[in-house]
Design an enzyme around this catalytic site. Sequence first.
Site, short mmCIF file in Angstrom:
data_model
loop_
_atom_site.label_atom_id
_atom_site.label_comp_id
_atom_site.label_asym_id
_atom_site.label_seq_id
_atom_site.Cartn_x
_atom_site.Cartn_y
_atom_site.Cartn_z
CD GLU A 31 -2.89 -1.25 0.19
OE1 GLU A 31 -3.02 -0.28 -0.58
OE2 GLU A 31 -3.55 -2.31 0.08
N GLY A 32 0.33 2.30 -0.65
CA GLY A 32 1.05 3.57 -0.77
C GLY A 32 0.86 4.48 0.44
CG PHE A 33 2.79 8.78 2.03
CD1 PHE A 33 3.06 8.41 3.33
CD2 PHE A 33 2.90 10.12 1.68
CE1 PHE A 33 3.44 9.37 4.28
CE2 PHE A 33 3.26 11.08 2.61
CZ PHE A 33 3.53 10.70 3.92
CG ASN A 34 -1.38 10.00 -0.25
OD1 ASN A 34 -1.41 10.92 0.54
ND2 ASN A 34 -0.49 9.94 -1.24
CG HIS B 202 -2.44 14.47 -8.01
ND1 HIS B 202 -3.10 13.31 -7.69
CD2 HIS B 202 -1.12 14.14 -8.08
CE1 HIS B 202 -2.22 12.32 -7.57
NE2 HIS B 202 -1.02 12.80 -7.80
CG LEU B 203 -0.44 14.73 -14.95
CD1 LEU B 203 -1.76 14.72 -15.70
CD2 LEU B 203 0.65 15.41 -15.79
NE ARG B 204 -0.58 7.76 -8.19
CZ ARG B 204 0.11 6.70 -8.56
NH1 ARG B 204 0.88 6.75 -9.64
NH2 ARG B 204 0.04 5.58 -7.86
CB THR C 144 -5.33 7.49 -1.76
OG1 THR C 144 -4.05 7.08 -2.21
CG2 THR C 144 -6.28 6.32 -1.81
CG PHE C 145 -0.99 12.31 -4.20
CD1 PHE C 145 0.26 12.03 -3.69
CD2 PHE C 145 -1.24 13.59 -4.68
CE1 PHE C 145 1.26 13.02 -3.65
CE2 PHE C 145 -0.26 14.57 -4.64
CZ PHE C 145 0.98 14.29 -4.12
#
Length: 447
Positions: free
Chosen positions: A46-49, A301-303, A405-406
């Site tokens: 899982e990522g940070f956010n 926010h450009l993911r 989620t970011f």
Amino acid sequence: MLFVLFLLIFQSCYSLIDKNNEQCTKDSCSSLTSTYYFLYDVNHGEGFNLRRDVYIRIANLIHTLRERTSLESNWILVLPPWGPLYHWFTYNLPRSQLKWSNFFDITSLSRFIPVIEFEDFLHLSTSTSMITIPYVYTLQHFSEGWGEHFEEKLEIRKCNEEAMYKKRNDNYYYGWFFGYEDRVRAKQFQCLSAQGFITILVDYLLKNITWLQDTDDKYLIKSIMFDRAETLLHVDYGGYNYWRARRSMRYATRLIDLGNRFRADYLNSTDVHDRTILIDDWTKMKRHHGQAIGGPYLGIHLRRLDYVKARPGHVPSLEHAARQICYHLNRLNLSLVFIATDTDENEINILRQHAYQICKISINQIYTYRPNETILEKILDGGKAIVDQWICAHARYFIGSYESTFSFRIQEDREIFGFEKDTTFNRLCGDNEGISCEKSTIWSIVY
Ligand SMILES: Nc1nc2c(ncn2[C@@H]2O[C@H](COP(=O)(O)OP(=O)(O)OP(=O)(O)O)[C@@H](O)[C@H]2O)c(=O)[nH]1
Ligand SMILES: *[C@@H]1O[C@H](CO)[C@@H](O)[C@H](O)[C@H]1NC(C)=O
Ligand SMILES: *[C@@H]1O[C@H](CO)[C@@H](O)[C@H](O)[C@H]1NC(C)=O
Ligand SMILES: *[C@@H]1O[C@H](CO)[C@@H](O)[C@H](O)[C@H]1NC(C)=O
Ligand SMILES: *[C@@H]1O[C@H](CO)[C@@H](O)[C@H](O)[C@H]1NC(C)=O
């Protein structure tokens, strides 16, 4: 039976307590004023956010637990060190055993529930070599699935996957423990199949755990750990205590300072003009929608990276992203753009060229935050991500990436500042979705 006994002891001491528990003698009340440490970990992929989202679930569990047991026990959350994280790959930076204070303000967190860093937990042991956690559980789904209807349940089961904690000859269990394999071990380990809200663990902790004093083990600390904590659900997603926990997650001061400096230097954005003045104590800060206006720039926010393949229908090509940027700049009469992104400057330059062709916006009106090596070494990839989020959170108008989620965390920060909702819950549209596709879900702040 145990619980009845517990109630009896509790009642007999309660009469002695008389507002504070100082009148308890050590012998009669020691069990009633114990401190317990709660630890958790999250699936390593899982990522940070998402991890920040899991923190909110756990913080609410601790909050409930403390409300239920305020007289007899003191539950403290041990913050799980960060890393290694899949997305944090900058060469040469430390990647694991990272303290929460790198990214968050511990005093602010403590205004919701008491927390300590894992390193401080290690120091609780008089021994410098070892600490023993009496119980470690790995949460897992029921292997037979959710069944016909929603039902909360909890049951010790065989591990679905190979157990992450292994018993050695000394009868203790060993495992990853945030990279402190040599410092931490468990007395007992089991897999706990769990379905429902995170607070299902409250009753389990109060009724099913007996804190045996293991006199043989001088390293034992009254503590319990749940791995794979993301398995259980928010108890009140978007509710009052969800937002209190979220508001307590203030960023580390040096990250805020870096973000503010960038806003002032490049985006003509300052708190007084933007009406985004932060009050140090979040419990005293309450804003309503429309109070904040933000700096004179469009926040994007450009993911990219793995998202391009993972969300093909909803992630725009660089050209379509540029088209949308031009459309909104024009509509909002803005001339500056800030882009938070996980991709490199090459892709952003391609986007800049498209934007120039579409609406003649010059290359130097589109900014990204690229700290130099000296700064990056201090703030790490996680700190850079937060500075990006901080700058987006102060934009006059924000557009995120689909189901990222970011982006969600930026939207929450904007709710905290009191931006108008339609400047916040926007997303970039995929190439086949046009320019004004379905917005992202609105989760309004609750006080
Ligand atoms: N600095 C920076 N990092 C980003 C940005 N977007 C994504 N990242 C990095 O990539 C990670 C994205 O993973 P998550 O935090 O889980 O957020 P997500 O975009 O929902 O992605 P998944 O959870 O993987 O679906 C972040 O934690 C950052 O480390 C960005 O705009 N700026
Ligand atoms: C908790 O204890 C109760 C009562 O002894 C028992 O019925 C229940 O199965 C236990 N729960 C778990 C998850 O072990
Ligand atoms: C910066 O913002 C201030 C206040 O909003 C404004 O008066 C000023 O003209 C802006 N400066 C530039 C260079 O845009
Ligand atoms: C757009 O902004 C420019 C300068 O920033 C200003 O002169 C102009 O009046 C604005 N137009 C509208 C419609 O707000
Ligand atoms: C890195 O950036 C900071 C802040 O922008 C600056 O003060 C510093 O001099 C830079 N360091 C190097 C080595 O370029």
